[in-house]
Design a protein around this motif. Structure first.
Motif, PDB file in Angstrom:
ATOM      1  N   GLU A   1       2.796  -1.863  -6.515  1.00 18.85           N
ATOM      2  CA  GLU A   1       3.821  -1.040  -5.871  1.00 18.85           C
ATOM      3  C   GLU A   1       3.265   0.334  -5.506  1.00 18.85           C
ATOM      4  O   GLU A   1       3.583   0.889  -4.453  1.00 18.85           O
ATOM      5  N   ASP A   2       2.439   0.893  -6.391  1.00 20.06           N
ATOM      6  CA  ASP A   2       1.814   2.184  -6.100  1.00 20.06           C
ATOM      7  C   ASP A   2       0.925   2.089  -4.863  1.00 20.06           C
ATOM      8  O   ASP A   2       0.910   2.989  -4.019  1.00 20.06           O
TER       9      ASP A   2
ATOM     10  N   ALA B   1       3.017   1.989  -1.824  1.00 18.92           N
ATOM     11  CA  ALA B   1       3.546   3.319  -1.510  1.00 18.92           C
ATOM     12  C   ALA B   1       2.479   4.194  -0.866  1.00 18.92           C
ATOM     13  O   ALA B   1       2.753   4.938   0.086  1.00 18.92           O
TER      14      ALA B   1
ATOM     15  N   GLU C   1       2.096   3.147   2.780  1.00 21.16           N
ATOM     16  CA  GLU C   1       3.172   3.651   3.618  1.00 21.16           C
ATOM     17  C   GLU C   1       2.981   5.141   3.907  1.00 21.16           C
ATOM     18  O   GLU C   1       3.189   5.616   5.029  1.00 21.16           O
TER      19      GLU C   1
ATOM     20  N   ARG D   1       9.309   7.836  -5.968  1.00 25.38           N
ATOM     21  CA  ARG D   1       8.064   7.976  -5.218  1.00 25.38           C
ATOM     22  C   ARG D   1       8.165   7.250  -3.876  1.00 25.38           C
ATOM     23  O   ARG D   1       7.678   7.730  -2.858  1.00 25.38           O
ATOM     24  N   GLN D   2       8.792   6.078  -3.865  1.00 26.31           N
ATOM     25  CA  GLN D   2       8.934   5.342  -2.609  1.00 26.31           C
ATOM     26  C   GLN D   2       9.907   6.038  -1.662  1.00 26.31           C
ATOM     27  O   GLN D   2       9.654   6.159  -0.460  1.00 26.31           O
TER      28      GLN D   2
END
Length: 600
Positions: free
Chosen positions: A278-279, A282, A285, A390-391
């Motif tokens: 997931e990091d 992110a 992106e 964070r996202q």
């Protein structure tokens, strides 16, 4: 050896494609997003018939995963196909193919037919031919360098304050000392913005291209993560690694709207980097947003230069910022879908009743919030507020649209599609945020990921997610020079309680202990269900005397289930796994000392 295929691939879309190929050959497929998760599946199910893996995996890279797998007695018959975007990693893997047990190596650019044929051959026990030499396209490289020149991204002045602020925020968000906005030029990489570099590199604002991890990101056109560069067969001899500047790396490509990769946005630590999939998503992106911003600023500069060259003054705007936003506010409030209008400078300006109802906030309160506070509210409705924040923060002012899916837990489970659409107004760039309710049924992958991260019985972090947080917090405390203590808590007699009074009684006792230790971790620490009846509490900022006080509180709580505890402080530069080993040994001694010398 179990009859299943294990697919280790961080990108969900590519993982789905590989899964389809595997299922087409009649095998059950299991998808994981990082090397540590792959190890956990193998521990639970034994070694697979087939492993399809990338080499650039979060948490545990592909080389380390294959080395670990070949040390298992049950993995001798596992066939391995490597699929990766990075040519130099693929070449090195082929050199080590015998030691790592690799049967085939494919580029991510390989056709579906080639991948299908390779899978069939490997499943049948055949080794595929050597991989083709790395592709070289001088024409594409010239186009890429020309794009950097056209955008006028390299200059002799100091780094822009806005970009410096960006990389500083990125370093803080990912819990690392170094973040870079790096452009890869012909023979060197150049740091357009940087934070945390040693003085010599900061002064030079670059390194030879041969040293640059970002070079691999440009070549592969994909995010690259190196969890531990000191042990990586490709990077361990890199001068930056030997000098202790880079111990781990994660970078994502700065991809332009026309397809060129300018360089990368990357984070670096001197210690192993425990970023999850997931990091990495992110970071990807965010890199896309930054590339879009660089292009937009270049267009603005070129337009201004064109007006100066022709001697024409810029046209006066027909509207002021205030009047433009006022018109848009009326339109937003008339919409049925949930919408937030964000003014230039990331200032919530207006919303409609649909948004207020969806998020459980009074409509009049939302424009009084900062954008950060708005994001914090939304993140607080999810199961993992830190990750969600964070996202969500990526959906800030940008020259490109941004969208993601947010899984809310409160006030009821549902999935929201968050879409940011930036547009110009007099005075800057505004945003129109729309939140679409995708329904309450979470997709299977999201639910599976939640179960892997949250223990269903206690509601605490699972060991998998706890290890990620633990390693990050230890690294942060070391950099900040503050103490860090681990507290292990074991519920006494859980097996006996289950056997004599039933599992409901055992579960209730464990939940009781979990609630007690969870309070000890607040607000800066956290609690983890480590294994069985053992819980771990991470205590950043707490020294030995503070931990002893918490142990006394646990023992002194009347009527509560009996527990055995052990506290261990992190020492110097000790490997976190070594700290955990000492904590487990201390708990084992405490349990042994508690047992009566003469049973009965």
């Amino acid at each position: 050896m179990a009859l299943y295929a294990l697919i280790a691939e961080p990108d969900p879309a590519r993982a789905a494609g590989l899964l389809s190929l595997i299922q087409g050959e009649g095998l059950e497929g299991v998808v994981v997003r990082d090397g540590a998760e792959a190890q956990e599946v193998v521990r639970q199910r034994s070694a697979p018939t087939l492993l399809v893996t990338d080499l650039a995996l979060p948490r545990v890279d592909g080389f380390a995963l294959l080395t670990w797998l070949r040390e298992r007695d049950d993995a001798a018959g596992t066939h391995v196909v490597v699929v990766t975007a990075f040519d130099e990693l693929r070449v090195r893997a082929w050199q080590l193919k015998d030691a790592l047990g690799i049967h085939s190596l494919l580029s991510r650019r390989a056709s579906v037919d080639l991948m299908r044929d390779t899978m069939r051959r490997v499943i049948a026990g055949q080794r595929a031919p050597p991989p083709p030499p790395p592709e070289s396209s001088a024409e594409l490289e010239q186009q890429r360098l020309a794009r950097i020149e056209t955008l006028k991204l390299v200059d002799e002045g100091p780094p822009e304050a806005e970009l410096q602020a960006l990389v500083t925020e990125v370093a803080q968000a990912f819990g690392v000392p170094v973040a870079l906005l790096s452009l890869v030029l012909g023979e060197r990489q150049w740091f357009k913005a940087h934070v945390g570099l040693p003085p010599s590199l900061a002064q030079d604002r670059g390194t030879p291209r041969d040293w640059a991890f970002c070079h691999h990101v440009v070549q592969g056109r994909e995010p690259l993560v190196v969890p531990d560069a000191t042990r990586h067969p490709v990077f361990r001899d890199n001068p930056l690694v030997r000098d202790g500047i880079v111990g781990s790396y994660a970078g994502a490509p700065l991809l332009t709207s026309s397809g060129e990769v300018l360089g990368s946005l990357c984070v670096i630590d001197t210690r192993p980097l425990m970023l999850g999939a997931e990091d990495l998503s992110a970071l990807r992106e965010l890199a896309g947003r930054v590339a879009g911003d660089l292009e937009q600023k270049a267009r603005v500069r070129q337009a201004a230069q064109g007006r100066r060259d022709t001697g024409r003054a810029p046209l006066e705007p027909a509207l002021t910022e205030a009047s433009a936003l006022a018109l848009l506010r009326d339109a937003v409030q008339a919409l049925d879908v949930a919408v937030l209008l964000v003014a230039p400078g990331r200032r919530p300006f207006a919303c409609n009743s649909a948004l207020a109802e969806l998020l459980g906030l009074p409509a009049e309160r939302i424009p009084a919030l900062s954008f950060e506070a708005f994001c914090q509210h939304v993140a607080g409705l999810t199961a993992d507020p830190a990750l969600a924040l964070r996202q969500l923060d990526l959906a800030s002012e940008s020259s490109r649209g941004f969208h993601l899916t947010v899984a809310l837990e409160r006030p009821r489970p549902r999935r929201l599609r968050w879409v940011a659409r930036p547009f110009p107004v007099p005075g800057g760039i505004a945003q129109l945020l729309t939140l679409s309710d995708l329904g309450s049924a979470a997709p299977a992958r999201d639910e599976r990921e939640r179960l892997l991260r949250v223990d269903a019985l206690t509601g605490l972090d699972t060991r998998r997610s706890g290890e990620e947080r633990l390693l990050r917090e230890i690294g942060r405390c070391r950099r900040d020079g503050v103490p860090f203590t681990l507290l292990l808590v074991d519920l006494v007699g859980l097996g006996t309680l289950n056997a004599t009074r039933g599992f409901d009684a055992g579960d209730a006792a464990l939940r009781d202990v979990a609630r007690r230790v969870e309070r000890f971790g607040a607000p800066s620490g956290f609690a983890v269900r480590w294994e069985g009846g053992t819980l771990l509490v991470a205590l950043p900022g707490v020294d030995a005397s503070g931990a002893e006080g918490l142990r006394q509180q646990l023992r002194a709580d009347p009527g509560a289930p009996e527990v055995v505890t052990a506290a261990i402080g992190v020492e110097g530069e000790e490997d976190p796994q070594g700290t955990l080993a000492r904590a487990r040994a201390a708990l084992a001694r405490a349990k042994a000392e508690r047992k009566p010398a003469h049973p009965g």
